[in-house]
Design an enzyme around this catalytic site. Structure first.
Site, PDB file in Angstrom:
ATOM      1  N   SER A 670       5.107   1.907  -5.613  1.00 52.61           N
ATOM      2  CA  SER A 670       5.269   0.486  -5.295  1.00 52.61           C
ATOM      3  C   SER A 670       5.471  -0.407  -6.515  1.00 52.61           C
ATOM      4  O   SER A 670       5.691  -1.599  -6.371  1.00 52.61           O
ATOM      5  CB  SER A 670       4.077  -0.001  -4.474  1.00 52.61           C
ATOM      6  N   LYS A 713      -3.358  -6.411  -1.575  1.00 61.13           N
ATOM      7  CA  LYS A 713      -2.653  -6.814  -2.791  1.00 61.13           C
ATOM      8  C   LYS A 713      -2.481  -8.333  -2.850  1.00 61.13           C
ATOM      9  O   LYS A 713      -2.664  -8.945  -3.900  1.00 61.13           O
ATOM     10  CB  LYS A 713      -1.275  -6.142  -2.832  1.00 61.13           C
TER      11      LYS A 713
END
Ligand code: ADP
Length: 763
Positions: A670, A713
C-alpha cells in the site's frame, strides 16, 4: 578409599540389582541427596536402621547396600523424586558422624559357594511358581526376570524385592549375607503368606454366600483398612477415599464417567503409599471429580436486558453490539448448534475480551478465558496422555473447570497467533473443539472420557483476520472492532474508565475532577494505542498517586487535574505530535500505515548521489514493499518524459529509499503511490506539503489499487494533523465507516490512476 555418605531409610528396603523410586519432602534427606548428586560417582550407602527411634554409631546394622543415585528431579508439590539403584550388599565399618550426616567405609561381602545352593535354587523357584498362581495380587512379571539370574544370592534378592511382606520382615534379608539362610527365609515367608491367602479365600467364599452386595463392599473396605493399618499407611488416604466416595455418589454425571471414577478410586485404594503412581491417580481423581459434567446455568432469554448490560459496560460499538444481538437472537430462535463461532477482531485494547465477558454476564453464564497465542503443540489444546510425566488436561478442559459450568462463555484469545510445527497443528485440534458435530464428544487425552462441549458458547478474539488459520476462519463469524478516535476515547474515558477507576481507588467524583482538556492530554501525550488499555492504566497510575497524596498530606482533599499536575505525577509528556508543515523537504512524502497502535503516518524518504542507477533500500522492508519500490522507480523511469524528468538524473545516480523507523518491520503493497511520489519529488526537486498523506498500491502502468485498513489509517493520519489524503477510488465504499467528525476535518481525493496525483501535486 573415601568414606561414603549413608542414606538412612526407615520405610523401604532397596536390594542389590533393584531400582526404586522415592519421593522426599523432608529437608534432611533432600540435603543428603543434593550432596550425593554432586560427588563420588553418585554413590552412597543405604542402611535400614535396626531401630528407627535409636539411630547412633553403636546401633548401626553391620550390612547395607551400595547404591547409586540415578536420577533426581524436583516435582511440583515441593517434593524431590529420586531413582536409586542398589548395586551390591556391603559390610559397613568405621562409621563416623560428619556434621548432620553419617559416613562409613565398606567392603564387598564374600560369599562362599556351597553344594546345597543348587537344590535351594530349585526349591525357591518352585515355591515361587506355586505362590504366584495362588496369590491373586502377585504379578507374574517376575518370572521373565528369572532367566537372567544365575546364583542363589541374586535369586533371593530378586524374589524378596517382589514379595509383598512388611518392611520389618524385609530388613532381615539385607543383614543376612548367607544366601542359603535367605532362601530359607524366603520359603518360610512365602508359605506363611500362602496360608493366609488360603484362609482369606475360604472366609471370603463363606462370606460371599452370606452377605449381600453392599455388605460385601463394607467388608472389603474394612479389610483394606485393616491391611493398611497393618502396613502403617496413613489415615489421609482413608479420609480422602471417604470424601471422594461421598462426592462421587452425589455427582451429576453419566454412568460411564461415574464407573470410571469408581474404578480409579478402587485402584487408588490399593496403590502402595510409597508409589509415585499414587499422586498421579489422586490428581486424576481430582480432575474427574471437579469437572462440571452436568452443571448448567439458565440463559437469560430477554434480549432487551442483554442489550442494556452491553450498553452499560461498553461505550459506542453500536454495530458490534447489534451484530452480537442478532447472533444471539438467531441462536435463541433456532437453537441451531451449527451456528458459527463469534470472533471479535481488532487491535489490542479495543474491548474484545471485556465485551465477550459482558456477553457472558448479560446471558447469565459463567465465563472462561484461555489464550492460544504462541502455542505450537496440540497437546496444549487436547492434553497429554496420562502416561506422560507431569501430564495435564489441555487448556479447554482447564478453562471449563475454572468456569465451573457446562455451558460457559468460553473466550479463546489470540487465535491468530498459533503456530504449526513438528509437535502438531493446534489449529486443527481447535477446529475439532469448535465443530458442533464433534464437540459433544470432545475427548481430552488426559481425561480420557468424553466431555460435552456442545452447550459452550465459544468467542474467539484476534488482532489480524488475515493471520487466522484458514480452516478456522471458515467456521467463524468475524466481527471487526476498529481503533477508537481521540473523541471516542474521550467519551470512553469519561463514561467508563474514570468512574471505574475512581471506584477502584476509593475516590469520589467530588474529590477528583478532570476536565476534557486534561483527558485529551492523557490520550495524546501519554498514550499511543488503538484501544484504551494504556489510557486506563495511565488513569489508574494518576489516581494511585492522588490517593497516596490525600492519605499522606491530610490537608488536601480535593484535586483538579490539570496539565501541571499530570506532569508532576506522570512525568514529562511521552508523545508529542509536532506541526508538520513547517519543515517540508524535497524527497519526503507521508504514507499511511496500519500498526498494532492503530493507524499512523509513515514518511518515506529518498535521496540520490553519483552512481549508475542502482536502487538501495533500507528500513526493514518486507519483500512486497521492496517490489513496490522497484515498480515505483520503473514506472517513473518509463514516464520520465511525461513527468518532465531528465532521464540522465536517474541513470547517472544511485537512488536510496528509506522508511523510518528502521528497526520496525514493514511490508505490504500500500505504500506504492507514496514511494512513486517521493521519487518524483526527488527528481523534480519539488516539495510535497507535509499535511498531505497518501495510501494505495501502484501497478507498472500507474493504476492505483485498493488497500486494507483504511479506517485505521485515516484516524491515524488525522491524529498526525494531516489535512488532505489521496486514497484509491476502490476504497470509496469504506468512507462510511470513518467517524463523521474526522471525515469532515479531512479532504479526500479519490484516485484511479497515478496521473491524477501527479496533476494535483506537481503541475
Ligand atoms: P482487547 O481484548 O481488545 O485487547 P480489553 O477487552 O482487554 O481489550 O479492553 C481493555 C480495557 O479497555 C478494558 O478495561 C475495557 O473495559 C476497556 N474498554 C475497551 N473498549 C471499551 C468501550 N468501548 N467502552 C468501555 N470500556 C472499554
Amino acid at each position: 578409599m573415601n568414606k561414603l555418605l549413608v542414606l538412612i531409610i526407615n520405610d523401604m528396603v532397596i536390594f542389590p540389582n533393584n531400582e526404586v523410586r522415592i519421593e522426599y519432602d523432608n529437608n534432611y534427606d533432600k540435603q543428603m541427596v543434593e550432596i550425593v548428586d554432586m560427588i563420588n560417582d553418585n554413590l552412597m550407602l543405604i542402611v535400614n536402621p535396626i531401630d528407627e527411634d535409636d539411630i547412633s554409631l553403636t546401633t548401626f546394622p553391620k550390612y547395607g547396600v551400595l547404591g547409586r543415585l540415578k536420577l533426581k528431579m524436583n516435582v511440583p508439590n515441593g517434593k524431590t523424586r529420586i531413582v536409586i539403584e542398589g548395586i551390591e550388599r556391603v559390610k559397613l565399618s568405621s562409621i563416623v558422624e560428619d556434621g548432620y550426616h553419617y559416613k562409613a567405609d565398606y567392603e564387598q561381602v564374600t560369599i562362599e559357594s556351597h553344594e546345597e545352593e543348587k537344590t535351594y535354587f530349585n526349591i525357591v523357584v518352585k515355591s515361587l511358581e506355586t505362590y504366584i498362581t495362588k496369590v491373586p495380587y502377585m504379578s507374574n512379571a517376575i518370572m521373565s526376570q528369572l532367566n537372567n539370574v544365575e546364583t542363589l544370592d541374586e535369586l533371593c534378592d530378586l524374589v524378596v524385592s517382589f514379595l509383598p511382606i512388611k518392611y520389618e520382615e524385609k530388613k532381615k534379608y539385607i543383614v543376612t549375607p548367607d544366601p542359603i539362610e535367605r532362601a530359607k527365609y524366603l520359603i518360610e515367608d512365602m508359605n506363611k503368606d500362602l496360608k493366609l491367602v488360603e484362609l482369606e479365600q475360604r472366609i471370603e467364599n463363606e462370606v460371599e454366600r452370606e452377605l449381600d452386595k453392599t455388605q460385601k463392599e463394607y467388608f472389603l473396605r474394612e479389610k483394606i483398612k485393616l491391611m493398611q493399618k497393618e502396613l502403617g499407611e496413613g489415615n489421609n488416604k482413608e479420609t480422602e477415599i471417604e470424601r471422594l466416595t461421598k462426592k462421587v455418589s452425589k455427582m451429576k454425571c453419566n454412568s460411564k464417567v461415574k464407573e470410571k471414577i469408581k474404578r480409579e478410586l478402587a485402584r487408588y485404594e490399593t496403590i502402595n503409599s510409597y508409589s509415585p503412581e499414587l499422586g498421579m491417580v489422586r490428581e486424576y481423581l481430582d480432575w474427574m471429580t471437579n469437572l462440571p459434567w452436568n452443571n448448567y446455568t439458565k440463559d437469560t432469554n430477554n434480549l432487551a436486558k442483554v442489550k442494556e448490560i452491553l450498553d452499560s459496560s461498553h461505550y459506542a460499538l453500536d454495530d458490534v453490539k447489534d451484530r452480537v444481538l442478532e447472533y444471539l437472537a438467531v441462536k435463541q430462535n433456532t437453537n441451531n448448534l451449527r451456528s458459527p463461532i463469534l470472533c471479535l477482531v481488532g487491535p489490542p485494547g479495543v474491548g474484545k475480551t471485556s465485551l465477550a465477558l459482558s456477553i457472558a454476564k448479560s446471558l447469565n453464564r459463567a465465563s472462561a478465558k484461555i489464550s492460544v497465542g504462541g502455542i505450537n503443540d496440540e497437546a496444549e489444546i487436547v492434553g497429554h496422555r496420562r502416561t506422560y510425566i507431569g501430564a495435564n488436561p489441555g487448556r479447554i478442559i482447564q478453562g471449563i473447570r475454572k468456569a465451573g459450568t457446562t455451558n460457559p462463555v468460553f473466550i479463546i484469545d489470540e487465535i491468530d497467533k498459533m503456530t504449526k510445527d513438528i509437535k502438531g497443528d493446534p489449529a486443527s485440534s481447535l477446529l475439532e473443539v469448535l465443530d458442533p458435530e464433534q464437540n459433544s464428544k470432545f475427548s481430552d487425552h488426559y481425561i480420557e472420557e468424553e466431555f460435552d462441549l456442545s452447550k459452550v458458547m465459544f468467542i474467539a478474539t484476534a488482532n489480524y483476520v488475515e493471520q487466522i488459520p484458514y480452516e478456522l476462519r471458515d467456521r467463524l463469524e468475524i466481527i471487526t472492532i476498529s481503533s477508537y478516535t481521540e473523541y471516542e476515547k474521550l467519551d470512553i474515558a469519561k463514561k467508563h474508565l474514570i468512574p471505574k477507576q475512581l471506584e477502584e481507588h476509593g475516590l469520589t467524583p467530588l474529590q477528583v475532577q478532570i476536565s476534557d482538556e486534561s483527558i485529551m492530554i492523557l490520550i495524546r501525550n501519554y498514550t499511543k494505542e488503538a484501544g484504551v488499555r494504556e489510557l486506563e492504566r495511565t488513569i489508574a497510575t494518576l489516581f494511585r498517586k492522588i490517593v497516596k497524596n490525600i492519605l499522606l498530606s491530610k490537608d488536601v482533599f480535593f484535586y483538579d487535574i490539570d496539565e501541571k499536575l499530570i506532569e508532576e505525577h506522570l512525568g514529562k509528556k511521552k508523545y508529542i505530535y509536532t506541526e508538520n508543515d513547517k519543515s517540508k523537504e524535497i524527497g519526503v512524502v507521508n504514507g499511511m500505515a496500519y500498526t498494532v497502535f492503530g493507524g499512523d503516518i509513515l514518511p518515506i524518504e529518498a535521496t540520490l548521489f553519483k552512481g549508475k542507477g542502482d536502487l538501495i533500500l533500507t528500513g526493514s522492508l518486507g519483500e512486497v514493499m521492496q517490489e513496490s519500490c522497484h515498480i515505483a522507480l520503473d514506472y517513473v523511469k518509463s514516464n520520465a518524459k511525461a513527468f518532465k524528468i531528465d532521464n540522465k538524473l536517474i541513470e547517472e545516480n544511485d537512488i536510496h529509499i528509506h522508511v523510518p523507523e528502521g528497526a520496525v518491520n514493514k511490508d505490504g503493497p500500500s505504500a506504492g503511490i507514496t514511494i512513486t511520489t517521493t521519487l518524483i519529488s526527488l527528481f523534480k526537486g519539488k516539495c510535497v506539503e507535509k499535511d498531505i498523506a497518501m495510501t494505495g498500491e501502484i501497478t507498472l502502468r500507474g493504476r492505483v489499487l485498493g488497500i486494507g485498513g483504511l479506517k485505521e489509517k485515516i484516524i491515524g493520519a488525522h491524529r498526525a494533523n494531516i489535512k488532505k489524503v489521496f486514497i484509491p477510488k476502490e476504497n470509496s465504499k469504506d468512507l462510511d465507516e470513518i467517524p463523521e467528525e474526522i471525515r469532515n476535518d479531512l479532504k479526500f481525493i479519490m484516485v484511479n490512476n497515478y496521473k491524477d496525483i501527479y496533476k494535483a501535486l506537481f503541475k
